[in-house]
Write a protein that holds these residues in place. Structure first.
Motif, PDB file in Angstrom:
ATOM      1  N   TYR A 297      37.877  -0.338  16.271  1.00 38.65           N
ATOM      2  CA  TYR A 297      37.152  -0.927  15.138  1.00 38.65           C
ATOM      3  C   TYR A 297      38.166  -1.380  14.104  1.00 38.65           C
ATOM      4  N   GLU A 298      37.854  -2.503  13.451  1.00 39.65           N
ATOM      5  CA  GLU A 298      38.759  -2.976  12.396  1.00 39.65           C
ATOM      6  C   GLU A 298      38.420  -2.314  11.067  1.00 39.65           C
ATOM      7  N   ALA A 299      39.408  -2.316  10.177  1.00 40.41           N
ATOM      8  CA  ALA A 299      39.204  -1.737   8.849  1.00 40.41           C
ATOM      9  C   ALA A 299      37.987  -2.367   8.191  1.00 40.41           C
ATOM     10  N   GLY A 300      37.128  -1.557   7.649  1.00 36.34           N
ATOM     11  CA  GLY A 300      35.952  -2.054   6.958  1.00 36.34           C
ATOM     12  C   GLY A 300      34.730  -2.204   7.831  1.00 36.34           C
ATOM     13  N   GLN A 301      34.931  -2.156   9.128  1.00 33.60           N
ATOM     14  CA  GLN A 301      33.841  -2.374  10.068  1.00 33.60           C
ATOM     15  C   GLN A 301      32.970  -1.119  10.194  1.00 33.60           C
ATOM     16  N   PRO A 302      31.636  -1.303  10.225  1.00 34.31           N
ATOM     17  CA  PRO A 302      30.767  -0.153  10.460  1.00 34.31           C
ATOM     18  C   PRO A 302      30.841   0.286  11.912  1.00 34.31           C
ATOM     19  N   ILE A 303      30.831   1.577  12.140  1.00 35.90           N
ATOM     20  CA  ILE A 303      30.836   2.117  13.503  1.00 35.90           C
ATOM     21  C   ILE A 303      29.408   2.459  13.911  1.00 35.90           C
ATOM     22  N   ILE A 304      28.674   3.065  12.996  1.00 35.95           N
ATOM     23  CA  ILE A 304      27.261   3.382  13.241  1.00 35.95           C
ATOM     24  C   ILE A 304      26.508   3.283  11.923  1.00 35.95           C
ATOM     25  N   TRP A 305      25.263   2.813  11.981  1.00 37.42           N
ATOM     26  CA  TRP A 305      24.413   2.861  10.794  1.00 37.42           C
ATOM     27  C   TRP A 305      23.448   4.030  10.887  1.00 37.42           C
ATOM     28  N   SER A 306      23.214   4.648   9.774  1.00 36.90           N
ATOM     29  CA  SER A 306      22.256   5.749   9.721  1.00 36.90           C
ATOM     30  C   SER A 306      20.924   5.294  10.312  1.00 36.90           C
ATOM     31  N   GLY A 307      20.373   6.106  11.197  1.00 37.41           N
ATOM     32  CA  GLY A 307      19.091   5.782  11.790  1.00 37.41           C
ATOM     33  C   GLY A 307      19.206   5.090  13.140  1.00 37.41           C
ATOM     34  N   ASP A 308      20.370   4.488  13.403  1.00 43.04           N
ATOM     35  CA  ASP A 308      20.569   3.863  14.707  1.00 43.04           C
ATOM     36  C   ASP A 308      20.501   4.890  15.820  1.00 43.04           C
ATOM     37  N   VAL A 309      20.090   4.432  16.983  1.00 38.14           N
ATOM     38  CA  VAL A 309      20.189   5.283  18.153  1.00 38.14           C
ATOM     39  C   VAL A 309      21.651   5.358  18.547  1.00 38.14           C
ATOM     40  N   MET A 310      22.108   6.567  18.804  1.00 43.56           N
ATOM     41  CA  MET A 310      23.520   6.757  19.102  1.00 43.56           C
ATOM     42  C   MET A 310      23.631   7.235  20.527  1.00 43.56           C
ATOM     43  N   ASN A 311      24.185   6.404  21.381  1.00 48.00           N
ATOM     44  CA  ASN A 311      24.234   6.780  22.791  1.00 48.00           C
ATOM     45  C   ASN A 311      25.603   7.286  23.229  1.00 48.00           C
ATOM     46  N   PHE A 312      26.393   7.683  22.263  1.00 49.81           N
ATOM     47  CA  PHE A 312      27.687   8.264  22.629  1.00 49.81           C
ATOM     48  C   PHE A 312      28.104   9.348  21.632  1.00 49.81           C
ATOM     49  N   VAL A 313      29.024  10.154  22.054  1.00 50.89           N
ATOM     50  CA  VAL A 313      29.732  11.052  21.143  1.00 50.89           C
ATOM     51  C   VAL A 313      31.208  10.747  21.342  1.00 50.89           C
ATOM     52  N   GLY A 314      32.047  11.258  20.492  1.00 50.39           N
ATOM     53  CA  GLY A 314      33.449  10.940  20.678  1.00 50.39           C
ATOM     54  C   GLY A 314      34.320  11.563  19.618  1.00 50.39           C
ATOM     55  N   SER A 315      35.572  11.157  19.603  1.00 50.15           N
ATOM     56  CA  SER A 315      36.441  11.646  18.550  1.00 50.15           C
ATOM     57  C   SER A 315      37.400  10.554  18.123  1.00 50.15           C
ATOM     58  N   VAL A 316      37.891  10.703  16.939  1.00 53.31           N
ATOM     59  CA  VAL A 316      38.815   9.719  16.392  1.00 53.31           C
ATOM     60  C   VAL A 316      40.190   9.927  17.003  1.00 53.31           C
ATOM     61  N   VAL A 317      40.759   8.860  17.557  1.00 51.05           N
ATOM     62  CA  VAL A 317      42.105   8.928  18.117  1.00 51.05           C
ATOM     63  C   VAL A 317      43.125   8.573  17.035  1.00 51.05           C
ATOM     64  N   SER A 318      42.868   7.453  16.358  1.00 53.11           N
ATOM     65  CA  SER A 318      43.767   7.066  15.274  1.00 53.11           C
ATOM     66  C   SER A 318      42.965   6.357  14.196  1.00 53.11           C
ATOM     67  N   GLY A 319      43.454   6.395  12.985  1.00 52.49           N
ATOM     68  CA  GLY A 319      42.772   5.755  11.875  1.00 52.49           C
ATOM     69  C   GLY A 319      41.854   6.713  11.148  1.00 52.49           C
ATOM     70  N   ILE A 320      41.148   6.192  10.169  1.00 48.24           N
ATOM     71  CA  ILE A 320      40.300   7.029   9.325  1.00 48.24           C
ATOM     72  C   ILE A 320      38.926   6.394   9.155  1.00 48.24           C
ATOM     73  N   ALA A 321      37.904   7.196   9.309  1.00 48.13           N
ATOM     74  CA  ALA A 321      36.536   6.727   9.111  1.00 48.13           C
ATOM     75  C   ALA A 321      35.836   7.651   8.115  1.00 48.13           C
ATOM     76  N   THR A 322      34.752   7.160   7.542  1.00 49.56           N
ATOM     77  CA  THR A 322      34.016   7.980   6.584  1.00 49.56           C
ATOM     78  C   THR A 322      32.552   8.092   6.990  1.00 49.56           C
ATOM     79  N   LEU A 323      31.958   9.226   6.642  1.00 52.88           N
ATOM     80  CA  LEU A 323      30.518   9.428   6.778  1.00 52.88           C
ATOM     81  C   LEU A 323      29.894   9.289   5.403  1.00 52.88           C
ATOM     82  N   THR A 324      28.930   8.389   5.251  1.00 55.92           N
ATOM     83  CA  THR A 324      28.308   8.243   3.937  1.00 55.92           C
ATOM     84  C   THR A 324      26.786   8.227   4.021  1.00 55.92           C
TER      85      THR A 324
END
Lengths: 246, 246
Positions: free
Chosen positions: A42-69
DNA sequence: AATCCCGTTTGATCCAGGTCAAAGTTCGCA
DNA sequence: TGCGAACTTTGACCTGGATCAAACGGGATT
């Protein structure tokens, strides 16, 4: 950290197995995981998931930083989690995402399709166990942050945030207890404000104040030097060193 | 709810098995639990656990209300959790308690010695699974509360708290969606303040304001009537009904 | 019925942090 | 090399909630 090869699976380049989920790293799991695991950027600033979306995966961060809001209708937003490399994303057993997940820097995620992952979890007790442990850690962190949000002053909040980032930074490159350190601030002033329940102006003012008082030094806007970590812990209002010293 | 008999074990009077941990309630577990389970009572105001203490049990609340709090050296305190009947206490796999647990009313706990409980958990995957699910619920609640603490006004905070208590009250005695309800406020103004990151004076003022505006009515200090739950949700700043309506 | 204790309400004043506004910095890009 | 956009800093002022203080129940004790 560089993005690992997509095809090669081993403990060395796969944080989710080595650091996040797999406590013992057994060979049969390695086989089982092949084929349900994939990487995604994912590029900087890009959303990874929106609240309420169906999430069909789990995972972990390899590199970079993401936020939960979390966001209110009128736009007020509160960050409820900071995802650094090796952090887990997703809620086994839940279908919808509860929060917005946004990449604040370029991010590489190591993902597992959810259903197979859940099956794997059901068959390998210690993965479930590790996941419980991780969730308890997150719960502790969230509750610690409740104290910060509810009872600390703006200056203490800033110091607390710097403490957390410094601590996580140090744990990624362990080199024993040091009293002085330098690290990159991976967040904009606005993101810091969203994390701390402040405005960006207040964040900026308090950063300036900490700098004027010699608690921190700034090289550019984002690189922070802390001459005396003990002093920073004091400023954060923690009596403990927050687990930083060893 | 009355305190159950100490000697009698059955699904009907044991919240931890029936509601909190045991999703399927199988007979062999019932046998296994016999002998490691016990009940314990606490009087209102009595501490159950101090932060940092070694905790040699896990358990769940049978009746009464307890709070989880964190305290700074200078006395500032923040409540990080509210324990109502059926809520789980304890951290499998952890030795020390992370928070102060205090009984705010008379409390009966249903306890399990920790080691045997962990063994049981290791051998019965769906208990571990249920526990993960519960921990995820707590994490969601904690993060929702971060939004309350970080971004809501005093009035919204009060309304949010009333919403939560009303919701939990309703779920214990389900009777479908109603638009009007009455419940007991199990917390002092000070405890409410500690939960909300406010002072008790502000809590009192905002309660008076909500009363003056007809959002709530008070019978005595502790009994609250809400003529229109929808209105209360609005006041809380939630667009959703918080899962209250069915 | 008078007293005490504890929780609560209400009032007066203050200030930390929010709001609004403007200027400064950094960096990519033409 | 200069321009524009995004981020940051700083200033002036305002306000929501804290602080300090006093009065008000209401239940238990005597």
């Amino acid at each position: 950290m560089n993005a690992p090869s997509i095809t090669h699976i081993s403990c060395a380049d796969c944080p989710i197995r080595h650091r996040a989920v797999c406590a013992r790293c057994e060979a049969d799991e390695l086989e089982a995981l092949d084929g349900i695991k994939y990487y995604r950027s994912y590029e900087a600033g890009q959303p990874i998931i929106w609240s309420g979306d169906v999430m069909n995966f789990v995972g972990s961060v390899v590199s970079g930083i993401a936020t939960l809001t979390q966001t209110m209708e009128d736009g007020r937003t509160q960050m409820v989690g900071l995802l650094l490399p090796s952090d887990f994303v997703g809620r086994p057993g839940r279908d919808g995402a509860a929060y917005n997940v946004v990449a604040t820097t370029d991010v590489v995620m190591c993902c597992f399709r959810k259903k197979p992952f859940e099956d794997l979890m059901a068959n390998t007790p210690h993965i479930a166990h590790r996941l419980l442990e991780m969730t308890l850690d997150e719960l502790d962190a969230a509750r610690e942050w409740m104290l910060v949000l509810g009872r600390k002053t703006a200056r203490e909040k800033i110091a607390s945030l710097l403490t957390i980032i410094a601590r996580r930074d140090a744990s990624l490159t362990p080199r024993g207890a040091v009293n002085e350190m330098t690290f990159d601030l991976p967040l904009t002033r606005e993101a810091m404000a969203d994390y701390l329940g402040l405005t960006l102006e207040t964040v900026s003012r308090q950063m300036s104040a900490l700098k004027k008082d010699g608690v921190i030094a700034l090289e550019g806007k984002r690189r922070v030097s802390v001459p005396d970590m003990g002093r920073l812990f004091e400023e954060a209002g923690d009596d403990s060193d927050g687990g930083y010293m060893s």
